[in-house]
Motif scaffolding. Structure first.
Motif, PDB file in Angstrom:
ATOM      1  N   LEU A   1     -51.427  29.046  14.642  1.00 50.91           N
ATOM      2  CA  LEU A   1     -52.771  29.573  14.151  1.00 50.91           C
ATOM      3  C   LEU A   1     -53.122  30.035  12.837  1.00 50.91           C
ATOM      4  O   LEU A   1     -54.206  29.809  12.339  1.00 50.91           O
ATOM      5  N   LEU A   2     -52.056  30.726  12.180  1.00 46.54           N
ATOM      6  CA  LEU A   2     -52.277  31.077  11.012  1.00 46.54           C
ATOM      7  C   LEU A   2     -52.691  30.109   9.922  1.00 46.54           C
ATOM      8  O   LEU A   2     -53.240  30.064   8.882  1.00 46.54           O
ATOM      9  N   LEU A   3     -51.553  28.832  10.262  1.00 43.59           N
ATOM     10  CA  LEU A   3     -51.616  27.553   9.349  1.00 43.59           C
ATOM     11  C   LEU A   3     -53.138  26.925   9.287  1.00 43.59           C
ATOM     12  O   LEU A   3     -53.728  26.731   8.295  1.00 43.59           O
ATOM     13  N   LEU A   4     -53.713  26.982  10.664  1.00 45.98           N
ATOM     14  CA  LEU A   4     -55.208  26.378  10.578  1.00 45.98           C
ATOM     15  C   LEU A   4     -55.969  27.421  10.082  1.00 45.98           C
ATOM     16  O   LEU A   4     -56.913  26.653   9.408  1.00 45.98           O
ATOM     17  N   LEU A   5     -56.100  28.476  10.072  1.00 47.18           N
ATOM     18  CA  LEU A   5     -56.933  29.284   9.602  1.00 47.18           C
ATOM     19  C   LEU A   5     -56.640  29.430   8.045  1.00 47.18           C
ATOM     20  O   LEU A   5     -57.901  29.293   7.391  1.00 47.18           O
TER      21      LEU A   5
ATOM     22  N   ALA B   1     -58.072  26.095   6.611  1.00 49.13           N
ATOM     23  CA  ALA B   1     -59.668  26.028   6.974  1.00 49.13           C
ATOM     24  C   ALA B   1     -60.217  26.849   5.843  1.00 49.13           C
ATOM     25  O   ALA B   1     -61.442  26.631   5.287  1.00 49.13           O
ATOM     26  N   GLY B   2     -59.809  28.049   5.633  1.00 45.23           N
ATOM     27  CA  GLY B   2     -60.254  29.065   4.546  1.00 45.23           C
ATOM     28  C   GLY B   2     -60.192  28.443   3.127  1.00 45.23           C
ATOM     29  O   GLY B   2     -60.998  28.444   2.499  1.00 45.23           O
ATOM     30  N   LEU B   3     -59.001  27.844   2.933  1.00 46.06           N
ATOM     31  CA  LEU B   3     -58.974  26.875   1.560  1.00 46.06           C
ATOM     32  C   LEU B   3     -60.048  25.961   1.480  1.00 46.06           C
ATOM     33  O   LEU B   3     -60.366  26.001   0.183  1.00 46.06           O
ATOM     34  N   ILE B   4     -60.139  25.337   2.293  1.00 51.44           N
ATOM     35  CA  ILE B   4     -61.096  24.318   2.418  1.00 51.44           C
ATOM     36  C   ILE B   4     -62.563  24.694   1.956  1.00 51.44           C
ATOM     37  O   ILE B   4     -63.215  24.429   1.151  1.00 51.44           O
TER      38      ILE B   4
ATOM     39  N   ALA C   1     -63.286  27.715   0.533  1.00 50.71           N
ATOM     40  CA  ALA C   1     -63.232  28.341  -0.388  1.00 50.71           C
ATOM     41  C   ALA C   1     -63.404  27.269  -1.617  1.00 50.71           C
ATOM     42  O   ALA C   1     -63.885  27.793  -2.622  1.00 50.71           O
ATOM     43  N   MET C   2     -62.839  26.312  -1.520  1.00 52.75           N
ATOM     44  CA  MET C   2     -62.852  25.125  -2.404  1.00 52.75           C
ATOM     45  C   MET C   2     -64.337  24.455  -2.560  1.00 52.75           C
ATOM     46  O   MET C   2     -64.664  23.723  -3.436  1.00 52.75           O
ATOM     47  N   GLY C   3     -64.903  24.407  -1.280  1.00 52.96           N
ATOM     48  CA  GLY C   3     -66.087  23.834  -1.246  1.00 52.96           C
ATOM     49  C   GLY C   3     -66.163  22.577  -0.852  1.00 52.96           C
ATOM     50  O   GLY C   3     -66.987  21.665  -0.744  1.00 52.96           O
ATOM     51  N   TRP C   4     -64.778  22.093  -0.480  1.00 52.32           N
ATOM     52  CA  TRP C   4     -64.634  20.605   0.089  1.00 52.32           C
ATOM     53  C   TRP C   4     -65.408  20.075   1.164  1.00 52.32           C
ATOM     54  O   TRP C   4     -66.033  18.926   1.565  1.00 52.32           O
ATOM     55  N   HIS C   5     -65.750  21.259   2.077  1.00 57.64           N
ATOM     56  CA  HIS C   5     -66.559  20.906   3.189  1.00 57.64           C
ATOM     57  C   HIS C   5     -68.034  20.368   2.894  1.00 57.64           C
ATOM     58  O   HIS C   5     -68.643  19.652   3.873  1.00 57.64           O
ATOM     59  N   ARG C   6     -68.353  20.602   1.806  1.00 55.60           N
ATOM     60  CA  ARG C   6     -69.878  20.469   1.354  1.00 55.60           C
ATOM     61  C   ARG C   6     -69.944  18.795   1.081  1.00 55.60           C
ATOM     62  O   ARG C   6     -70.889  18.324   1.107  1.00 55.60           O
ATOM     63  N   TYR C   7     -68.871  18.052   1.172  1.00 52.07           N
ATOM     64  CA  TYR C   7     -68.987  16.597   1.183  1.00 52.07           C
ATOM     65  C   TYR C   7     -69.394  16.150   2.201  1.00 52.07           C
ATOM     66  O   TYR C   7     -69.417  14.875   2.390  1.00 52.07           O
ATOM     67  N   LEU C   8     -69.314  16.814   3.287  1.00 51.46           N
ATOM     68  CA  LEU C   8     -69.488  16.286   4.729  1.00 51.46           C
ATOM     69  C   LEU C   8     -70.874  16.297   5.004  1.00 51.46           C
ATOM     70  O   LEU C   8     -71.209  17.288   6.020  1.00 51.46           O
ATOM     71  N   THR C   9     -71.591  15.477   4.225  1.00 56.95           N
ATOM     72  CA  THR C   9     -73.246  15.532   4.640  1.00 56.95           C
ATOM     73  C   THR C   9     -73.409  14.119   4.643  1.00 56.95           C
ATOM     74  O   THR C   9     -72.999  13.026   3.987  1.00 56.95           O
TER      75      THR C   9
ATOM     76  N   LEU D   1     -59.496  21.888  12.553  1.00 51.72           N
ATOM     77  CA  LEU D   1     -60.094  23.024  11.642  1.00 51.72           C
ATOM     78  C   LEU D   1     -61.204  23.541  12.117  1.00 51.72           C
ATOM     79  O   LEU D   1     -61.426  24.715  11.470  1.00 51.72           O
ATOM     80  N   SER D   2     -61.788  23.230  13.134  1.00 52.00           N
ATOM     81  CA  SER D   2     -63.309  23.798  13.645  1.00 52.00           C
ATOM     82  C   SER D   2     -64.190  23.731  12.220  1.00 52.00           C
ATOM     83  O   SER D   2     -65.069  24.631  12.285  1.00 52.00           O
ATOM     84  N   LEU D   3     -64.260  22.839  11.403  1.00 55.06           N
ATOM     85  CA  LEU D   3     -65.204  22.605  10.263  1.00 55.06           C
ATOM     86  C   LEU D   3     -66.392  22.046  10.856  1.00 55.06           C
ATOM     87  O   LEU D   3     -66.453  20.938  11.636  1.00 55.06           O
ATOM     88  N   PRO D   4     -67.330  22.276  10.337  1.00 57.22           N
ATOM     89  CA  PRO D   4     -68.772  21.277  10.518  1.00 57.22           C
ATOM     90  C   PRO D   4     -68.652  20.231  10.206  1.00 57.22           C
ATOM     91  O   PRO D   4     -68.090  19.755   9.069  1.00 57.22           O
ATOM     92  N   GLY D   5     -69.210  19.186  10.708  1.00 56.34           N
ATOM     93  CA  GLY D   5     -69.229  17.834  10.074  1.00 56.34           C
ATOM     94  C   GLY D   5     -68.856  16.745  11.032  1.00 56.34           C
ATOM     95  O   GLY D   5     -68.743  15.486  10.632  1.00 56.34           O
ATOM     96  N   GLY D   6     -68.525  17.124  12.304  1.00 58.93           N
ATOM     97  CA  GLY D   6     -68.070  16.052  13.171  1.00 58.93           C
ATOM     98  C   GLY D   6     -69.364  14.947  13.626  1.00 58.93           C
ATOM     99  O   GLY D   6     -69.094  13.874  13.480  1.00 58.93           O
TER     100      GLY D   6
END
Length: 263
Positions: A21-25, A28-31, A33-41, A77-82
């Motif tokens: 669980l700590l690894l997933l969190l 996810a926090g690193l992604i 923080a780096m803003g990589w999730h913003r590419y999923l648009t 990682l339960s990130l938005p973008g599915g």
């Protein structure tokens, strides 16, 4: 001294149990923080569609495997973008291949969340749960197939929550995987089909955006925002169809309830 050693052993025990669980969190926090999730648009997909298609044409199997891996990690990682990734699958690989790849990837990612919840959090929850929660969990497991199929078909709750709860409630692994794969098929292929025809939508949006900019003059960027919203694909007809399928999944539960009623 004994107290300190006991606390250290307790901390080590919980760290050993909670590390997935700590690894997933942490990832996810690193992604985020780096803003990589913003590419999923959809905008990013539309702006880079030619280069992505060139990459796929030259390395098809590798690109398909990378798509499945990115999708599975996003869900795990339960990130938005599915929804965006499902549309991208239909857009880049065709509705059939993209739909199948999305179902596989989403099922794998959701199963990771289920396993982490079951192995790290369930014992903690059971130890502190009252009898009311225990009765609820027992009742849920009794008709887990119908309940989970309904929750997968009808987007009432967030996808990450439906991934997490069955692990906490002790739903069987096979039931979870099967209902996840079956339940997400209709919505997944609806979005993959929409992605298959995304070219025309992108061109229409870009033409409307350029026309608005030409008319607006200075300050046009603020007056003419360019955006593609995947939630717009959830038409009333699609939602009604998913709700109908979800209600059909609950028919066995209703039949069992009526049979138990006293005459």
């Amino acid at each position: 001294m004994d107290t300190v050693q006991h606390m250290a052993r307790g901390a080590g025990h919980w760290l050993k149990r909670l590390w997935p669980l700590l690894l997933l969190l942490g990832v996810a926090g690193l992604i985020v923080a780096m803003g990589w999730h913003r590419y999923l648009t959809l905008e990013h997909l539309a702006n880079n569609r030619e280069s992505l298609r060139d990459l796929i044409e030259g390395h098809y199997l590798l690109a398909l495997a990378a798509f499945v891996a990115i999708y599975a990690v996003t869900v795990a990682l339960s990130l938005p973008g599915g929804a965006v990734l499902t549309i991208a699958g239909g857009f880049l690989f065709g509705w059939l291949t993209g739909g199948i790849a999305s179902v596989i990837a989403a099922t794998v990612g959701a199963t990771v969340v289920y396993l982490v919840a079951k192995t790290t959090l369930r014992d903690f929850l059971v130890a502190r749960a009252g009898p009311r929660l225990k009765r609820f969990a027992d009742g849920f497991r009794e008709d887990a197939f119908s309940y989970l199929l309904f929750l997968r078909l009808v987007p009432v709750f967030p996808f990450w929550l439906v991934n997490l709860a069955p692990g906490l409630l002790g739903v069987a692994f096979g039931t979870y995987v099967l209902t996840t794969a079956l339940g997400i098929i209709p919505g997944t292929f609806a979005f993959a089909l929409a992605g298959n025809g995304l070219d025309s939508v992108v061109e229409a949006q870009q033409a409307a955006h350029q026309s608005c900019l030409a008319k607006a003059g200075e300050g046009g960027q603020e007056l003419c925002p360019y955006g593609l919203d995947p939630s717009a694909l959830l038409t009333p007809e699609l939602i009604a169809g998913l709700v109908a399928l979800g209600l059909a999944a609950l028919i066995p539960v209703a039949v069992k309830w009526f049979r138990r009623r006293p005459a």
